[in-house]
Structures are given as structure tokens and as C-alpha cells.
Design a protein around this motif. Structure first.
Motif, short mmCIF file in Angstrom:
data_model
loop_
_atom_site.label_atom_id
_atom_site.label_comp_id
_atom_site.label_asym_id
_atom_site.label_seq_id
_atom_site.Cartn_x
_atom_site.Cartn_y
_atom_site.Cartn_z
N THR A 41 105.53 -7.85 -44.51
CA THR A 41 106.38 -9.06 -44.57
C THR A 41 105.57 -10.34 -44.41
N ASN A 47 107.36 -16.64 -43.30
CA ASN A 47 108.31 -17.76 -43.32
C ASN A 47 109.70 -17.44 -42.77
N ILE A 81 113.43 -11.41 -42.71
CA ILE A 81 112.88 -10.56 -43.77
C ILE A 81 112.54 -9.17 -43.25
N PRO A 119 103.74 -6.98 -39.79
CA PRO A 119 104.17 -8.38 -39.98
C PRO A 119 102.99 -9.25 -40.39
N GLY A 169 97.62 -6.72 -37.64
CA GLY A 169 96.29 -6.88 -38.21
C GLY A 169 96.34 -7.65 -39.50
N GLY A 215 95.32 -8.43 -43.73
CA GLY A 215 95.73 -7.79 -44.98
C GLY A 215 95.24 -6.36 -45.14
N GLY A 274 97.86 -3.88 -44.28
CA GLY A 274 98.84 -3.71 -45.34
C GLY A 274 98.28 -2.84 -46.45
N PHE A 311 107.72 -4.86 -49.93
CA PHE A 311 106.81 -5.99 -49.68
C PHE A 311 107.50 -7.30 -50.03
N THR A 315 99.39 -11.00 -54.04
CA THR A 315 99.28 -9.79 -53.22
C THR A 315 100.20 -8.70 -53.78
N ILE A 330 99.51 -4.69 -54.89
CA ILE A 330 100.27 -3.57 -54.31
C ILE A 330 100.95 -2.78 -55.43
N GLU A 334 109.31 -8.61 -53.47
CA GLU A 334 109.96 -9.93 -53.49
C GLU A 334 108.85 -10.95 -53.37
N MET A 335 108.66 -11.78 -54.39
CA MET A 335 107.45 -12.61 -54.41
C MET A 335 107.77 -14.09 -54.64
N GLY A 336 106.90 -14.78 -55.31
CA GLY A 336 106.95 -16.25 -55.35
C GLY A 336 108.13 -16.83 -56.12
N PHE A 365 119.90 -9.90 -52.93
CA PHE A 365 118.98 -11.04 -52.96
C PHE A 365 117.71 -10.62 -53.68
N THR A 367 108.90 -13.03 -59.96
CA THR A 367 109.38 -13.03 -58.57
C THR A 367 109.59 -11.62 -58.03
P1 NAP Z 1 101.02 -13.18 -48.51
O1 NAP Z 1 99.77 -13.89 -48.19
O2 NAP Z 1 101.11 -12.45 -49.80
O3 NAP Z 1 101.27 -12.18 -47.29
C1 NAP Z 1 102.40 -11.37 -47.21
C2 NAP Z 1 102.06 -10.15 -46.37
O4 NAP Z 1 101.13 -9.32 -47.07
C3 NAP Z 1 101.39 -10.49 -45.03
O5 NAP Z 1 101.82 -9.58 -44.05
C4 NAP Z 1 99.93 -10.28 -45.37
O6 NAP Z 1 99.11 -10.07 -44.24
C5 NAP Z 1 100.01 -9.05 -46.24
N1 NAP Z 1 98.83 -8.79 -47.06
C6 NAP Z 1 97.81 -9.64 -47.37
N2 NAP Z 1 96.91 -9.01 -48.18
C7 NAP Z 1 97.40 -7.76 -48.39
C8 NAP Z 1 96.93 -6.63 -49.15
N3 NAP Z 1 95.81 -6.68 -49.87
N4 NAP Z 1 97.69 -5.51 -49.15
C9 NAP Z 1 98.84 -5.44 -48.45
N5 NAP Z 1 99.32 -6.46 -47.70
C10 NAP Z 1 98.61 -7.61 -47.68
O7 NAP Z 1 102.28 -14.16 -48.44
P2 NAP Z 1 102.61 -15.28 -47.33
O8 NAP Z 1 101.67 -16.42 -47.51
O9 NAP Z 1 102.73 -14.66 -45.99
O10 NAP Z 1 104.07 -15.72 -47.78
C11 NAP Z 1 104.30 -16.66 -48.75
C12 NAP Z 1 104.69 -16.02 -50.08
O11 NAP Z 1 105.79 -15.16 -49.87
C13 NAP Z 1 105.16 -17.05 -51.08
O12 NAP Z 1 104.63 -16.74 -52.33
C14 NAP Z 1 106.68 -16.87 -51.08
O13 NAP Z 1 107.32 -17.28 -52.26
C15 NAP Z 1 106.79 -15.41 -50.85
N6 NAP Z 1 108.12 -15.07 -50.33
C16 NAP Z 1 109.00 -14.47 -51.19
C17 NAP Z 1 110.28 -14.14 -50.77
C18 NAP Z 1 111.25 -13.48 -51.70
O14 NAP Z 1 112.21 -12.88 -51.21
N7 NAP Z 1 111.07 -13.54 -53.00
C19 NAP Z 1 110.67 -14.45 -49.45
C20 NAP Z 1 109.75 -15.08 -48.62
C21 NAP Z 1 108.46 -15.37 -49.07
P3 NAP Z 1 98.38 -11.30 -43.51
O15 NAP Z 1 99.43 -12.22 -43.03
O16 NAP Z 1 97.67 -10.62 -42.40
O17 NAP Z 1 97.47 -11.92 -44.53
#
Ligand code: NAP
Length: 493
Positions: A148, A151, A156, A175, A205, A207, A210, A224, A230, A234, A248-250, A450, A456
Motif C-alpha cells: 500500500t 496517502n 487503503i 505498508p 521495510g 520496496g 514488496g 497493490f 511500480t 509487479i 490501483e495506480m496513478g 472504486f 490507472t
Molecule cells: P509507490 O512508490 O509506487 O509505493 C507504493 C508501495 O509500493 C509502497 O509500499 C512502496 O514501498 C512499495 N514498493 C516500492 N517499490 C516496490 C517494488 N519494486 N515492489 C513492490 N513494492 C514496491 O507509490 P507511493 O508514492 O507510495 O504512492 C503514490 C502513488 O500511488 C501515486 O501514483 C498515486 O496515484 C497512487 N495511488 C493510487 C490509488 C488508486 O486507487 N488508484 C490510490 C492511492 C495512491 P516504499 O514506500 O517502501 O517505497
């Protein structure tokens, strides 16, 4: 200072690495919340081994009994709502009213899940043959990996963990590094509510944790939420390993304001949509598409009001906008301000770090508005995840819809109009998972699906009834009580 642990194999344990990361308040980095483990693949391996035992136990527990535990989780969250909201704001910055909403979403999700334990419907349908019964029902899948973002530190994880548990899966939860304290408290609450310890594993821990969860052969499904970058990695792994995956992404969400809109209403919507959570919502409004007849008037109204927003510590009364979550996010916002200027957009408000007084101790950035933004420019196309709004002028609703759709993402959209025909056209035409009429791009409710289209997501939905399909496997049973061999498609045609 408190040193926290991961929860693995029924115990709070130190990380195999012996390493810890400091968790600091983004509104005031002098405020140290605690030290949290920086685990690695060894911790994940232990967690998955234990979660397999947890799964064997949990899948045999009747779904209504699983639901009873989630109801108790909801009750505890109700009791601890203010305290949990406060610690969430302390570790990720958004104002306390917003973190209370975040906890409430967890409460709603818990109570929805509790009642779903008495539904989990399958279908009973007529067989084409006489004296033969045909039905479908749901089965648990296995160990679920839950990863997760920062934000929505509580909502989430609950969108994923509660339905996963209700369906009879065990969970390995990682988390985001920026919000480990909320993850810790959520697991404490699940245990207090009576969840058998091996059913939930919390591995703190970076990334790599994850990544180890995603790559573990005994993790059967992965859910995820995070960046598209990211999520794509995955997706490659899960595709190769034949895992069930929900992404669920950007987003690059737009609000459309047409000439006949109630501009006062739209103004409240855009302020909340663009600058709530400091623009760090997947559903944040990062594009404002305005019809030419009201463009100049509305932009003036917006800039005047946005300039008066109060920045500060989200735990202090009167704060409208908190800090960004960390310094890397603030630098990213600065990069996009430079890109906007290079592309020829007009900086109408902000564009700088917010400084002075207590703001100097946190990751604050001024609410920023660019006008004259060209459709197709990087500012208009790329997710910034900060308090930066791009305004695009259009001549009519049709052009507005085209601009809305012409991005890689497709999470949410919003249209302000008094025309019922245009409203329904928008619902049909806009390429998003969610469209709001006369409300901002933010505001999902826990009991509706959702998620987004295009870059996305990958076709799954969280929330509501659909997420239970993701976290369970459909099985079909046929019972032939005719006493004879009956060949489907052959004997009756
Ligand atoms: P992120 O950098 O992609 O991180 C998300 C989660 O993935 C964190 O727990 C992160 O760990 C982990 N992670 C990082 N590298 C990984 C890897 N190689 N393999 C597996 N897991 C890994 O995203 P964020 O900056 O936390 O969140 C912002 C993004 O989330 C934005 O793009 C936003 O749009 C998106 N988002 C989407 C939704 C939706 O429902 N569509 C909702 C909320 C947010 P670390 O924190 O330890 O790096």
C-alpha cells in the motif's frame, strides 16, 4: 524514542537485517515518531511460511465468524478514531479532518465486510439436464500479499485486508515506508479484535520487501496500490508467475466547468479537489478544464481563494493544506513547476516552497496554479502528486470531454453543469472508473466499486461488492442425481 517491530509468525520481531529507519513528522522534521524495521526477503520468507499455517486455520473458519472479528475491528476503530487520526496526520501530514475521514472509511469498510460474511453469494442456476443440480460458490485462495501507498495510510490497507480476510485468505502486509506507524496500529487492532495471529503478518521495510512478497511462489494473490511505475513491474512478475493481481495506480484527473455551471459550487469543489491532501490523492484534481465563457471569471475566483489557503501542521486548528510527505516529493513538484514554465504555461499562483516560521521545518509547497496550459503538454499529461493545478481553456463540452480522455490514466473525472443531458453524456463518454456530476473528483464511498481504467488499473475494483470477487475463487459444483450418465450438450439435443 520507541523502536517498533514487524509482526511475523505471531510475534513482534526485529528485522533480520538489524536495520531501522527513522519516521519523522513531515510538518516538522524535528519531531521523531519512532524507528521502524527495514526488513528484507528473509523476513518475508518467514512471514509467508507462517501465513500458510494461518491460511489453513482461517479458511476453515465460517465466513460469518470471520465477519464477526471484522465487526469488532470496526468497533475498536470507532473508539480510537481521534487517536488514530492524530497519529496518521503526524506521520503523513494531511489535516486532521482528512485523517478522520480516512479512519471512517476503514470503519465503513469493516462493517461492510462484517455483513458480507453472511452473503458471499454464489449462484444456483437450472441445469440443462433433468435431475441435475448446478451452482457456483466462493472459495478462499491462499496467502494474499498487500502492498500500500502513503496517502491513505489506513483506508487503503483496510480496502484490501478486510475483504481478503473476510474471504478466508491470510495476509502478508507491507505498508509504505512513510506510514509504518498506521500499519502497526492497524495490525494491533486486528489482533485485539481476535484475529488468529498467523493470519496477519506485517513486514516493515523498503520496496525490496514488496518485491520479495510479489516474487514469493507461495503468495497466491497480490493487491497493490501505488505508482504506475511500480505497478507495472509487479504486473510483469505476477504475469510470469500466474498470480492473481489487483493494481490501483496513478491518475491525472480533471474537473470540467461548463458555461452554465454554478461557479460558487465549482469553486468549493476545485479547492478541495486540487489542494486537499496537498494534491497527493490518486483522485486529486490536477487538471481544470474550463469553457471559454466562464474561464476568466472562474480562474480569478479560484486564484483569489487559493491564495488565502492556510498552510501548516495538519494537527493545528485552521490548517487547510499540510506538507508534502517527504523531500523527494517536494523536489518532484519543483521539477514540474520548471517543466510548466519551460512549456510556456502561465504561473498564476505559487510555484515555490512555502517558507517562514514553522513552515521552514517541514516539506511545504505553495498551492500552485498554471493557466494557459496546452493539452498534450507534460504538465497536462503526467501525474505530479502535489499541489499543482493546470488550467486548460476549451470552447465546448465536446472539446472538454476529448481533453479529459486524452491522457494515459483514467481514474476519476468531474463535470459542473446544470444541463441534465450533458451530465448523462459525460457519464457515458468520459474514460474514467468514476465520474462525479457537480462534485469534485474526490469522494468515493466504501460500499461502491472504486478503481480506474487505462494506465490507472488492470480491470479490478476495490470497495463495494466487486472486491470480494477478487479475493475469492469461483468454484462450480454439479450434482447429478438421475442415476444415469447424462451427457451435457449431447443427450438433450
Ligand atoms: P509507490 O512508490 O509506487 O509505493 C507504493 C508501495 O509500493 C509502497 O509500499 C512502496 O514501498 C512499495 N514498493 C516500492 N517499490 C516496490 C517494488 N519494486 N515492489 C513492490 N513494492 C514496491 O507509490 P507511493 O508514492 O507510495 O504512492 C503514490 C502513488 O500511488 C501515486 O501514483 C498515486 O496515484 C497512487 N495511488 C493510487 C490509488 C488508486 O486507487 N488508484 C490510490 C492511492 C495512491 P516504499 O514506500 O517502501 O517505497
Amino acid at each position: 524514542m520507541t523502536t517498533y517491530k514487524s509482526f511475523i509468525a505471531g510475534e513482534w520481531v526485529e528485522p533480520s537485517t538489524g536495520e531501522y529507519a527513522e519516521n519523522r513528522n513531515p510538518a516538522d522534521t524535528r519531531d521523531l515518531i519512532g524507528r521502524f524495521p527495514r526488513g528484507d526477503v528473509r523476513d518475508v520468507n518467514r512471514a509467508v511460511e507462517s501465513a500458510k499455517k494461518g491460511f489453513a486455520l482461517w479458511k476453515a473458519t465460517p465466513a460469518p465468524a470471520r465477519g464477526d472479528i471484522l465487526r469488532r475491528v470496526g468497533d475498536i476503530l470507532v473508539r480510537r478514531k481521534d487517536e488514530v487520526a492524530d497519529l496518521m496526520t503526524r506521520e503523513m501530514g494531511k489535516p486532521i479532518a482528512e485523517t478522520k475521514g480516512d479512519v471512517q472509511e476503514g470503519i465503513d469498510t469493516a462493517y461492510y465486510a462484517a455483513t458480507e460474511g453472511r452473503r458471499l453469494f454464489g449462484h444456483t442456476v437450472p441445469s440443462e439436464l433433468r435431475n441435475k443440480w448446478a451452482m457456483s460458490f466462493r472459495r478462499p485462495i491462499g496467502v494474499a500479499g498487500i502492498i500500500t501507498p502513503f496517502n491513505f495510510p489506513l483506508a487503503i490497507p483496510t480496502w484490501k485486508i478486510f475483504p481478503a480476510l473476510l474471504c478466508g485468505n491470510s495476509v502478508v502486509f507491507k505498508p509504505a515506508t512513510d506510514v509504518p506507524h498506521t500499519g502497526h496500529v492497524l495490525v494491533e487492532i486486528l489482533l485485539e479484535a481476535g484475529l488468529p495471529p498467523e493470519v496477519i503478518q506485517l513486514v516493515h521495510g523498503p520496496g525490496r520487501v514488496g518485491d520479495a512478497i510479489v516474487n514469493h511462489p507461495d503468495v497466491a494473490l497480490v493487491s497493490f496500490t501505488g505508482s504506475t511505475e511500480t505497478g507495472s513491474k509487479i504486473g510483469e512478475t505476477c504475469g510470469r508467475m500466474h498470480k492473481r493481481l489487483s493494481l490501483e495506480m496513478g491518475g491525472k484527473n480533471a474537473m470540467i466547468v461548463l458555461n452554465d455551471a454554478d461557479l460558487d459550487l465549482a469553486l468549493e469543489g476545485i479547492l478541495w479537489g486540487a489542494f486537499g491532501t496537498t494534491g497527493q490523492r490518486c483522485t486529486a484534481t490536477s487538471r481544470l478544464i474550463v469553457q471559454d465563457g466562464v474561464h476568466d471569471t472562474f480562474v480569478k475566483m479560484l486564484v483569489d481563494r487559493a491564495a488565502k489557503l492556510t498552510l501548516g501542521d495538519g494537527r493545528k486548528k485552521g490548517t487547510d493544506v499540510g506538507p508534502l510527505v517527504n523531500e523527494a516529493s517536494r523536489e518532484n513538484v519543483e521539477r514540474y513547476v520548471a517543466i510548466g514554465k519551460d512549456e510556456g504555461a502561465t504561473l498564476a499562483l505559487g510555484g515555490q516552497r512555502a517558507t517562514g516560521g514553522n513552515l521552514d521545518n517541514g516539506f511545504f509547497f505553495q498551492p500552485t496554479i498554471f493557466t494557459n496550459v496546452k493539452a498534450g503538454s507534460r504538465l497536462e499529461q503526467e501525474e505530479i502528486f502535489g499541489p499543482v493545478l493546470s488550467v486548460i481553456k476549451v470552447k465546448d463540452a465536446a472539446e472538454a470531454f476529448t481533453v479529459n480522455n486524452d491522457v494515459a490514466y483514467g481514474l476519476s473525472s468531474s463535470v459542473y453543469t446544470r444541463d441534465v443531458n450533458v451530465s448523462f453524456q459525460a457519464l457515458q463518454v468520459l474514460d474514467n472508473g468514476i465520474t462525479y456530476i457537480n462534485a469534485p473528483t474526490i469522494g468515493a464511498e466504501a460500499h461502491l466499486p472504486f478503481g480506474g481504467v487505462k494506465a490507472t488499473g488492470n480491470g479490478h475494483r476495490e470497495g463495494g461488492w466487486e472486491v470480494y470477487e477478487f479475493f475469492s475463487e469461483t468454484k462450480v459444483g454439479y450434482v447429478d442425481y438421475s442415476g444415469a450418465l447424462q451427457r451435457a450438450q449431447i443427450d438433450n439435443y
